[in-house]
Write a protein that holds these residues in place. Sequence first.
Motif, PDB file in Angstrom:
ATOM      1  N   MET A   1       0.842  -1.177   0.000  1.00 25.37           N
ATOM      2  CA  MET A   1       0.000   0.000   0.000  1.00 25.37           C
ATOM      3  C   MET A   1       0.888   1.242   0.000  1.00 25.37           C
ATOM      4  SD  MET A   1      -1.530   0.693   3.797  1.00 25.37           S
ATOM      5  CE  MET A   1      -0.147   0.759   4.912  1.00 25.37           C
ATOM      6  N   TYR A   2       0.373   2.289  -0.661  1.00 28.10           N
ATOM      7  CA  TYR A   2       1.141   3.527  -0.679  1.00 28.10           C
ATOM      8  C   TYR A   2       1.059   4.218   0.682  1.00 28.10           C
ATOM      9  CZ  TYR A   2       2.126   3.391  -5.611  1.00 28.10           C
ATOM     10  OH  TYR A   2       2.615   3.027  -6.837  1.00 28.10           O
ATOM     11  N   THR A  10       5.890   2.954  -0.796  1.00 29.99           N
ATOM     12  CA  THR A  10       4.973   1.981  -0.211  1.00 29.99           C
ATOM     13  C   THR A  10       5.492   1.485   1.137  1.00 29.99           C
ATOM     14  OG1 THR A  10       6.072   0.091  -1.231  1.00 29.99           O
ATOM     15  CG2 THR A  10       4.347   1.198  -2.529  1.00 29.99           C
ATOM     16  N   ASP A  11       4.607   0.789   1.862  1.00 35.87           N
ATOM     17  CA  ASP A  11       5.054   0.184   3.122  1.00 35.87           C
ATOM     18  C   ASP A  11       6.156  -0.831   2.846  1.00 35.87           C
ATOM     19  OD1 ASP A  11       3.088  -1.483   1.874  1.00 35.87           O
ATOM     20  OD2 ASP A  11       2.837  -2.578   3.753  1.00 35.87           O
TER      21      ASP A  11
END
Length: 56
Positions: A1-2, A10-11
């Motif tokens: 996820m961003y 991202t993560d």
Amino acid sequence: MYVCLCHGITDKDIREAVAGGATRMSEIKRTLKASTQCGSCAMQTAAVLRDELAKI
Ligand code: FES
């Protein structure tokens, strides 16, 4: 996820930075540039960093 939309981070990018030795927000900022523009991702960036550091 961003996590950081300004820089498309991202993560996973943050987790990989931790795997590469990053332990501080300053290192995440320097290497990925996350949280260095609008700053609205700072809390989320720090949360991912803390979460990943807790695993090691
Ligand atoms: Fe990360 Fe703007 S969303 S600096």
